[in-house]
Design an enzyme around this catalytic site. Structure first.
Site, PDB file in Angstrom:
ATOM      1  N   GLU A   1       0.815  -1.217   0.000  1.00  0.00           N
ATOM      2  CA  GLU A   1       0.000   0.000   0.000  1.00  0.00           C
ATOM      3  C   GLU A   1       0.849   1.267   0.000  1.00  0.00           C
ATOM      4  O   GLU A   1       0.440   2.302  -0.521  1.00  0.00           O
ATOM      5  CB  GLU A   1      -0.959   0.012   1.191  1.00  0.00           C
ATOM      6  CG  GLU A   1      -2.112  -0.993   1.066  1.00  0.00           C
ATOM      7  CD  GLU A   1      -1.759  -2.386   1.562  1.00  0.00           C
ATOM      8  OE1 GLU A   1      -0.563  -2.657   1.849  1.00  0.00           O
ATOM      9  OE2 GLU A   1      -2.678  -3.214   1.671  1.00  0.00           O
TER      10      GLU A   1
ATOM     11  N   PHE B   1     -11.932  -7.585  13.667  1.00  0.00           N
ATOM     12  CA  PHE B   1     -10.869  -8.076  12.795  1.00  0.00           C
ATOM     13  C   PHE B   1     -10.432  -6.974  11.831  1.00  0.00           C
ATOM     14  O   PHE B   1     -11.254  -6.351  11.173  1.00  0.00           O
ATOM     15  CB  PHE B   1     -11.361  -9.303  12.016  1.00  0.00           C
ATOM     16  CG  PHE B   1     -10.362  -9.798  11.013  1.00  0.00           C
ATOM     17  CD1 PHE B   1      -9.120 -10.273  11.428  1.00  0.00           C
ATOM     18  CD2 PHE B   1     -10.643  -9.774   9.656  1.00  0.00           C
ATOM     19  CE1 PHE B   1      -8.186 -10.713  10.502  1.00  0.00           C
ATOM     20  CE2 PHE B   1      -9.712 -10.208   8.735  1.00  0.00           C
ATOM     21  CZ  PHE B   1      -8.482 -10.687   9.161  1.00  0.00           C
ATOM     22  N   GLN B   2      -9.148  -6.737  11.752  1.00  0.00           N
ATOM     23  CA  GLN B   2      -8.560  -5.711  10.887  1.00  0.00           C
ATOM     24  C   GLN B   2      -9.157  -4.327  11.119  1.00  0.00           C
ATOM     25  O   GLN B   2      -9.314  -3.546  10.195  1.00  0.00           O
ATOM     26  CB  GLN B   2      -8.672  -6.117   9.412  1.00  0.00           C
ATOM     27  CG  GLN B   2      -7.826  -7.343   9.121  1.00  0.00           C
ATOM     28  CD  GLN B   2      -7.538  -7.556   7.650  1.00  0.00           C
ATOM     29  OE1 GLN B   2      -8.370  -7.276   6.805  1.00  0.00           O
ATOM     30  NE2 GLN B   2      -6.348  -8.065   7.358  1.00  0.00           N
TER      31      GLN B   2
ATOM     32  N   LYS C   1     -17.802  -0.887   5.949  1.00  0.00           N
ATOM     33  CA  LYS C   1     -18.287  -1.810   4.928  1.00  0.00           C
ATOM     34  C   LYS C   1     -19.798  -1.734   4.755  1.00  0.00           C
ATOM     35  O   LYS C   1     -20.310  -1.857   3.639  1.00  0.00           O
ATOM     36  CB  LYS C   1     -17.857  -3.233   5.298  1.00  0.00           C
ATOM     37  CG  LYS C   1     -17.918  -4.187   4.130  1.00  0.00           C
ATOM     38  CD  LYS C   1     -17.235  -5.508   4.427  1.00  0.00           C
ATOM     39  CE  LYS C   1     -17.374  -6.446   3.232  1.00  0.00           C
ATOM     40  NZ  LYS C   1     -16.747  -7.760   3.500  1.00  0.00           N
TER      41      LYS C   1
ATOM     42  N   MET D   1      24.520   8.658   2.041  1.00  0.00           N
ATOM     43  CA  MET D   1      24.248   9.888   2.787  1.00  0.00           C
ATOM     44  C   MET D   1      24.536   9.670   4.273  1.00  0.00           C
ATOM     45  O   MET D   1      25.093  10.546   4.942  1.00  0.00           O
ATOM     46  CB  MET D   1      22.788  10.299   2.561  1.00  0.00           C
ATOM     47  CG  MET D   1      22.398  11.626   3.150  1.00  0.00           C
ATOM     48  SD  MET D   1      23.366  13.002   2.531  1.00  0.00           S
ATOM     49  CE  MET D   1      22.456  13.529   1.100  1.00  0.00           C
TER      50      MET D   1
HETATM   51  C1  LIG Z   1      18.569  14.249   1.948  1.00  0.00           C
HETATM   52  C2  LIG Z   1      17.855  15.540   1.678  1.00  0.00           C
HETATM   53  C3  LIG Z   1      18.570  16.713   1.486  1.00  0.00           C
HETATM   54  C4  LIG Z   1      17.940  17.901   1.177  1.00  0.00           C
HETATM   55  N1  LIG Z   1      18.696  18.995   0.874  1.00  0.00           N
HETATM   56  C5  LIG Z   1      18.088  20.086   0.358  1.00  0.00           C
HETATM   57  C6  LIG Z   1      18.847  21.180  -0.165  1.00  0.00           C
HETATM   58  O1  LIG Z   1      20.068  21.183  -0.167  1.00  0.00           O
HETATM   59  N2  LIG Z   1      18.170  22.229  -0.689  1.00  0.00           N
HETATM   60  C7  LIG Z   1      16.800  22.258  -0.750  1.00  0.00           C
HETATM   61  O2  LIG Z   1      16.247  23.209  -1.282  1.00  0.00           O
HETATM   62  N3  LIG Z   1      16.066  21.268  -0.236  1.00  0.00           N
HETATM   63  C8  LIG Z   1      16.667  20.178   0.297  1.00  0.00           C
HETATM   64  N4  LIG Z   1      15.894  19.135   0.750  1.00  0.00           N
HETATM   65  C9  LIG Z   1      14.428  19.276   0.726  1.00  0.00           C
HETATM   66  C10 LIG Z   1      13.929  19.989   1.979  1.00  0.00           C
HETATM   67  O3  LIG Z   1      13.881  19.067   3.041  1.00  0.00           O
HETATM   68  C11 LIG Z   1      12.506  20.573   1.753  1.00  0.00           C
HETATM   69  O4  LIG Z   1      11.630  19.565   1.325  1.00  0.00           O
HETATM   70  C12 LIG Z   1      12.472  21.651   0.710  1.00  0.00           C
HETATM   71  O5  LIG Z   1      13.545  22.545   0.858  1.00  0.00           O
HETATM   72  C13 LIG Z   1      11.167  22.412   0.803  1.00  0.00           C
HETATM   73  O6  LIG Z   1      10.920  23.074  -0.385  1.00  0.00           O
HETATM   74  P1  LIG Z   1       9.995  24.337  -0.454  1.00  0.00           P
HETATM   75  O7  LIG Z   1      10.425  25.378   0.502  1.00  0.00           O
HETATM   76  O8  LIG Z   1       9.909  24.700  -1.890  1.00  0.00           O
HETATM   77  O9  LIG Z   1       8.591  23.871   0.141  1.00  0.00           O
HETATM   78  P2  LIG Z   1       7.459  22.860  -0.267  1.00  0.00           P
HETATM   79  O10 LIG Z   1       7.485  21.744   0.677  1.00  0.00           O
HETATM   80  O11 LIG Z   1       7.404  22.544  -1.713  1.00  0.00           O
HETATM   81  O12 LIG Z   1       6.240  23.770   0.150  1.00  0.00           O
HETATM   82  C14 LIG Z   1       5.669  24.652  -0.734  1.00  0.00           C
HETATM   83  C15 LIG Z   1       5.312  25.968  -0.067  1.00  0.00           C
HETATM   84  O13 LIG Z   1       4.538  26.695  -1.017  1.00  0.00           O
HETATM   85  C16 LIG Z   1       3.239  26.926  -0.514  1.00  0.00           C
HETATM   86  N5  LIG Z   1       2.293  26.719  -1.600  1.00  0.00           N
HETATM   87  C17 LIG Z   1       1.723  25.574  -2.028  1.00  0.00           C
HETATM   88  N6  LIG Z   1       0.896  25.809  -3.049  1.00  0.00           N
HETATM   89  C18 LIG Z   1       0.941  27.139  -3.279  1.00  0.00           C
HETATM   90  C19 LIG Z   1       0.310  28.001  -4.211  1.00  0.00           C
HETATM   91  N7  LIG Z   1      -0.543  27.545  -5.133  1.00  0.00           N
HETATM   92  N8  LIG Z   1       0.594  29.314  -4.158  1.00  0.00           N
HETATM   93  C20 LIG Z   1       1.442  29.821  -3.218  1.00  0.00           C
HETATM   94  N9  LIG Z   1       2.080  29.047  -2.321  1.00  0.00           N
HETATM   95  C21 LIG Z   1       1.831  27.723  -2.349  1.00  0.00           C
HETATM   96  C22 LIG Z   1       3.028  25.973   0.617  1.00  0.00           C
HETATM   97  O14 LIG Z   1       2.122  26.507   1.546  1.00  0.00           O
HETATM   98  C23 LIG Z   1       4.451  25.808   1.171  1.00  0.00           C
HETATM   99  O15 LIG Z   1       4.734  26.808   2.103  1.00  0.00           O
HETATM  100  C24 LIG Z   1      16.525  17.944   1.105  1.00  0.00           C
HETATM  101  C25 LIG Z   1      15.792  16.798   1.345  1.00  0.00           C
HETATM  102  C26 LIG Z   1      16.435  15.592   1.607  1.00  0.00           C
HETATM  103  C27 LIG Z   1      15.608  14.362   1.811  1.00  0.00           C
HETATM  104  C1  LIG Z   2      12.564   5.233   5.129  1.00  0.00           C
HETATM  105  C2  LIG Z   2      13.844   5.896   5.484  1.00  0.00           C
HETATM  106  N1  LIG Z   2      14.656   5.331   6.406  1.00  0.00           N
HETATM  107  C3  LIG Z   2      15.834   5.907   6.713  1.00  0.00           C
HETATM  108  C4  LIG Z   2      16.227   7.088   6.125  1.00  0.00           C
HETATM  109  C5  LIG Z   2      17.557   7.749   6.506  1.00  0.00           C
HETATM  110  N2  LIG Z   2      18.433   7.785   5.306  1.00  0.00           N
HETATM  111  C6  LIG Z   2      18.578   8.891   4.569  1.00  0.00           C
HETATM  112  S1  LIG Z   2      19.572   8.670   3.244  1.00  0.00           S
HETATM  113  C7  LIG Z   2      19.877   7.067   3.686  1.00  0.00           C
HETATM  114  C8  LIG Z   2      20.782   6.204   2.862  1.00  0.00           C
HETATM  115  C9  LIG Z   2      20.325   6.015   1.456  1.00  0.00           C
HETATM  116  O1  LIG Z   2      21.175   5.085   0.834  1.00  0.00           O
HETATM  117  P1  LIG Z   2      21.114   4.829  -0.725  1.00  0.00           P
HETATM  118  O2  LIG Z   2      19.715   4.601  -1.146  1.00  0.00           O
HETATM  119  O3  LIG Z   2      22.081   3.772  -1.084  1.00  0.00           O
HETATM  120  O4  LIG Z   2      21.520   6.226  -1.332  1.00  0.00           O
HETATM  121  P2  LIG Z   2      22.971   6.941  -1.365  1.00  0.00           P
HETATM  122  O5  LIG Z   2      22.967   7.944  -0.274  1.00  0.00           O
HETATM  123  O6  LIG Z   2      24.015   5.898  -1.188  1.00  0.00           O
HETATM  124  O7  LIG Z   2      23.010   7.583  -2.703  1.00  0.00           O
HETATM  125  C10 LIG Z   2      19.193   6.739   4.862  1.00  0.00           C
HETATM  126  C11 LIG Z   2      19.254   5.442   5.534  1.00  0.00           C
HETATM  127  C12 LIG Z   2      15.324   7.659   5.204  1.00  0.00           C
HETATM  128  N3  LIG Z   2      15.579   8.813   4.610  1.00  0.00           N
HETATM  129  N4  LIG Z   2      14.170   7.024   4.873  1.00  0.00           N
END
Ligand SMILES: Cc1cc2nc3c(=O)[nH]c(=O)nc-3n(C[C@H](O)[C@H](O)[C@H](O)COP(=O)(O)OP(=O)(O)OC[C@H]3O[C@@H](n4cnc5c(N)ncnc54)[C@H](O)[C@@H]3O)c2cc1C
Ligand SMILES: Cc1ncc(C[n+]2csc(CCOP(=O)(O)OP(=O)(O)O)c2C)c(N)n1
Ligand SMILES: [Mg+2]
Lengths: 184, 586
Positions: free
Chosen positions: B52, B114-115, B164, B482
């Site tokens: 899911e 159940f469930q 259901k 990472m």
């Molecule tokens: C491993 C990892 C590393 C990351 N590193 C980075 C990084 O280096 N740089 C980076 O940028 N991000 C990074 N991120 C992502 C980060 O965590 C956030 O998800 C991201 O920065 C949020 O983007 P955003 O501010 O555009 O917001 P979003 O989450 O896209 O939110 C959108 C915003 O716009 C508003 N909005 C929505 N619809 C509308 C509309 N129609 N009109 C006006 N406003 C609207 C919402 O209310 C919200 O405030 C990383 C994520 C991971 C998993």
């Molecule tokens: C469901 C979930 N569990 C744990 C993490 C923490 N986490 C972030 S990046 C990462 C490693 C990802 O490894 P891989 O897919 O091999 O990507 P790589 O960084 O090597 O490119 C982990 C465990 C996560 N982001 N999501």
């Protein structure tokens, strides 16, 4: 820009400029539907906001509306967040900051049970009279007082009852309404 | 159309009336009546996933790549709980979904049947809104309201939990014209006075920039077009968050690349030094701000967001504008044009000179190799060989995701599907299934890591079943890269449990699942192998064996300011680059 280049600021993050906590009373008009209170409370617990007092009751049966009055504390920025977060819940119609409007009346009702004999009993009655608390139940050794007023008045009354044989207190929490002719 | 039908039929009828073509789901006891209704019609095609969570991510990919609402159907109990990760992901990234969950019959609710699980209780904090339907009379309204709430304002997931007995019950169905929820009225138009003040501020700026985000994508293609127009008119530099990539073309000279923790030096330095910041549809996430007290200290900030709770949450701004990006951008463009305003030429010239100096540092540079495939090189080649095709990219979570964001350049919105807010490993493969269904003729690539891909690997079977030729491009570094990078930088290179032990043979795995497996280990073979991958009209699992210990730079260590970035080749001793406080923030 690398880590060896000394930065103008300290290596350690300075503590955020300390904002003082303030207390605000919010009136939240909601659809009277199942789960709406859970949404509001879940919002507060999930985001780590404080609830000092919370009252809920239906206001207009025909319109299926309830009024939630919540007293909360936080920095001004957090209070603004709380209002915006509440406002974005789907069943929330309006959020009014009663404290900001500066024109609200707040009241609370408490029922106070006191047990005692002799002088204590007389003194309790005398104080109750001074606070305009009513006796709503009595036995030969106890009273239940009903008192309405601002929270600090109730707290003061309860404090006075403590040495006189306070048994327990049941408080409604705060209800608030704005002065003047306008509605929410 | 008004007709008598069962609750189960109403679910499918409402979807058909909403124009839904695909429904991602998995059957079970509490939704069997709905599966009967699916069986009896052809308008809504059901896509059977393998888990899911996969159904929800597939619906997210579908939604993000089309701008439509993604639809999910799962059973009660474990079906609903398995969907929770996907729902939370959609909430964090503002993705519109409607998820129908089956529930035990009304009279058994609360009985530990159940469930049974408290689906509305569990999903309340991870949905934009949710419903438990207790009367058949309410069902048509609730179903349509769910679509309305999911897709309007700040989009998000909506759960409709249907017992259901309600699915079996008969009632009168019609599509409601309006919604009684008077409390829910997202504000689209921004306050004109505030917009005027913003434009005024922008005209007098000496070092301005646009900082844009996912909200521009949410707002629709028109918002991207208006953004391009405004950026051209003003001549300001522009950067975007991870979620907003593609809203502005990466090929444009005004584009500075992504900002934030792994953003470019020029984008982050410009954020730090600007005097006017125009934030459009981004939410000042902690990956962007770094140290809050050192975040862009000298700038006046304008923030356009449809959700008032995004404004002044982390960073105090000077001109808040609550409204939809496209609406506000339209006003800004009009005001800028009619006032025939010009930005201060001399200051803008100096500002661009400064930006070009930062650009010259080439912060994305890495050491090339003829021996091993550098992950950055792999993405560069993938980009070069697919950029002229009709391509959509999804990703998993980790280093590969960041390299994809840095080295794959997007020219159009809705082409980039990634889990940003929740950072859900396992998002990309099922998301690519959803994207490919929505765009059957396009090239859909999941840029993956060898660890992430194993989280929802089973959805490859879904792709095979529906003949969806998705390409899973694994940057196989043999590590949870990472995590390994953070352990290297923050935890004294103690690589505790971050090595990907006992990896499957991905080529054989692909073959066992009736897909195509390709492995590439040498830089010299890469182009050829990628071309082979593109040429195959079937799902491909591409095992791209890359450098095991490459780190992702630039990087702003947590707890640091924008002007304290670590660059890859700067040869900095990384050990003492991060404070104790920084460790807490990771
Ligand atoms: C491993 C990892 C590393 C990351 N590193 C980075 C990084 O280096 N740089 C980076 O940028 N991000 C990074 N991120 C992502 C980060 O965590 C956030 O998800 C991201 O920065 C949020 O983007 P955003 O501010 O555009 O917001 P979003 O989450 O896209 O939110 C959108 C915003 O716009 C508003 N909005 C929505 N619809 C509308 C509309 N129609 N009109 C006006 N406003 C609207 C919402 O209310 C919200 O405030 C990383 C994520 C991971 C998993
Ligand atoms: C469901 C979930 N569990 C744990 C993490 C923490 N986490 C972030 S990046 C990462 C490693 C990802 O490894 P891989 O897919 O091999 O990507 P790589 O960084 O090597 O490119 C982990 C465990 C996560 N982001 N999501
Ligand atoms: Mg890896």
């Amino acid at each position: 820009m690398n880590a060896n280049v000394p930065s103008s600021t300290s290596h350690y993050p300075t503590a955020p400029t300390a904002q003082r906590d303030v207390t605000h009373t919010l009136s939240v008009l909601v659809d009277n539907e199942p789960g709406v209170l859970a949404r509001v409370i879940g919002l507060f617990s999930g985001r780590g906001y404080n609830i000092e007092s919370l009252t809920v009751s239906e206001t207009e049966h025909a319109k299926h509306l309830s009024l939630i009055t919540v007293v909360t504390t936080g920095t001004p920025m957090v209070i603004e967040q709380i209002k915006n977060q509440l406002d974005r819940l789907v069943p929330v119609h309006r959020v009014v900051d009663m404290t900001l409007s500066g024109r609200s009346i707040e009241r609370e009702l408490a029922m106070v049970k006191v047990r005692g004999k002799g002088d204590n009993r007389v003194e309790a009655l005398r104080l109750a009279d001074a606070f305009r608390a009513r006796v709503i139940d009595a036995t030969t050794e106890s009273f239940v007082f009903e008192i309405t007023g601002k929270s600090d008045k109730i707290e003061q009354f309860v404090a006075l009852m403590l040495p006189l044989g306070l048994v327990e207190v049941s408080r409604t929490g705060i209800a608030a309404i704005a002065r003047g002719p306008e509605g929410m | 159309m008004t007709r008598e039908m069962t609750g189960a039929e109403m679910v499918i009828q409402a979807m058909a009336d909403q124009g839904v073509k695909h429904l991602f789901g998995y059957p079970g006891g509490a939704v069997l009546p709905i599966y009967d209704a699916i069986f009896a019609q052809k308008e809504v095609q059901h896509i059977l996933v393998r888990h899911e969570q996969g159904a929800v991510h597939a619906a997210e990919g579908y939604a993000r790549s089309t701008g439509k609402v993604g639809c999910v159907l799962v059973t009660s109990g474990p079906g609903a709980t398995n969907a929770v990760t996907g729902l939370t992901d959609a909430l964090c990234d503002s993705i519109p979904l409607v998820c129908i969950t089956g529930q035990v019959p009304t009279h058994l609710i609360g009985n530990d049947a159940f469930q049974e699980c408290d689906t509305v209780g569990i999903t309340r904090p991870c949905t934009k809104h949710n419903y438990l339907v207790k009367r058949i009379e309410d069902l048509p309204r609730i179903l349509h309201e769910a679509f309305h709430i999911a897709s309007s304002g700040r989009p998000g997931p909506v759960v409709v939990d249907i017992p259901k007995d309600i699915q079996f019950a008969k009632g009168v169905y019609s599509k409601p014209k309006e919604f009684p929820h008077t409390g829910y009225k997202p504000k689209l138009k921004g306050d004109l006075e505030a917009i005027k003040a913003a434009v005024e501020l922008m005209t007098h700026a000496k070092r301005p920039l646009f900082y844009t985000g996912g909200g521009v994508i949410n707002s629709g293609k028109n918002a991207s077009a208006l953004l391009r127009e405004l950026v051209k008119l003003t001549g300001f530099p522009i950067t975007s968050t991870l979620m907003g990539l593609g809203a502005f073309p990466a090929a444009d000279p005004q584009w500075m690349g992504m900002l934030g923790m792994h953003g470019t030096l020029e984008a982050n330095m410009a954020m730090h030094d600007c005097d006017v910041m125009v934030c459009i549809g981004a939410r000042f996430d902690d990956r962007i701000t770094g140290r809050v007290d050192a975040f862009s200290p000298g700038s006046k900030k304008i923030h356009v967001d449809i959700d008032a709770s995004s404004i002044n949450k982390n960073i105090k701004v000077d001109i808040p504008i609550v409204g939809d990006c496209a609406h506000v951008l339209e006003d800004m463009v009009r005001l800028w044009r009619t006032q025939a305003k010009q930005a201060d030429k001399k200051s803008m010239g100096d500002w661009w000179k400064q930006i070009d100096k930062w650009r010259a540092r080439k912060s994305l540079a890495y050491r090339a190799s003829n021996e091993v495939i550098k992950p950055q090189y792999a993405i560069q080649r993938l980009y070069e060989l697919t950029k002229d095709k009709d391509t959509y990219i999804t990703t998993e979570v980790g280093q590969h995701q960041m390299w994809a964001a840095q080295f794959y350049h997007f020219q159009e919105p809705n082409r980039w599907m990634t889990s940003g807010g929740l950072g859900t490993m396992g998002y990309g493969l099922p998301a690519s299934v959803g994207v490919q269904l929505a765009h059957p003729k396009s090239l859909v690539i999941d840029i993956a890591g060898e660890a992430s891909v194993q989280m929802t690997m089973q959805e490859l079977s879904t792709a095979v079943q529906y003949r969806l030729p998705i390409k899973i491009f694994i940057l196989n570094n043999g590590y949870m890269g990472m995590v390994r990078q953070w352990q290297e930088l923050l935890h004294g290179s103690r690589y505790s449990e971050s090595y990907s032990e006992a990896l499957p043979d991905f080529v054989k795995l692909a073959e066992a699942m009736h897909a195509v497996g390709i492995r590439c280990e040498k830089p010299g073979d890469l182009d050829h192998a990628i071309k082979d991958m593109i040429a195959v009209d079937r799902p491909v699992l591409f095992d791209c064996v890359v450098d095991k210990v490459e780190n992702c730079f630039p990087m702003i260590p947590s707890g640091k300011a924008h002007n304290e970035m670590i660059l890859g080749d700067s040869g900095v001793s990384l050990d003492d680059a991060i404070t104790e406080e920084g460790k807490m923030l990771v």
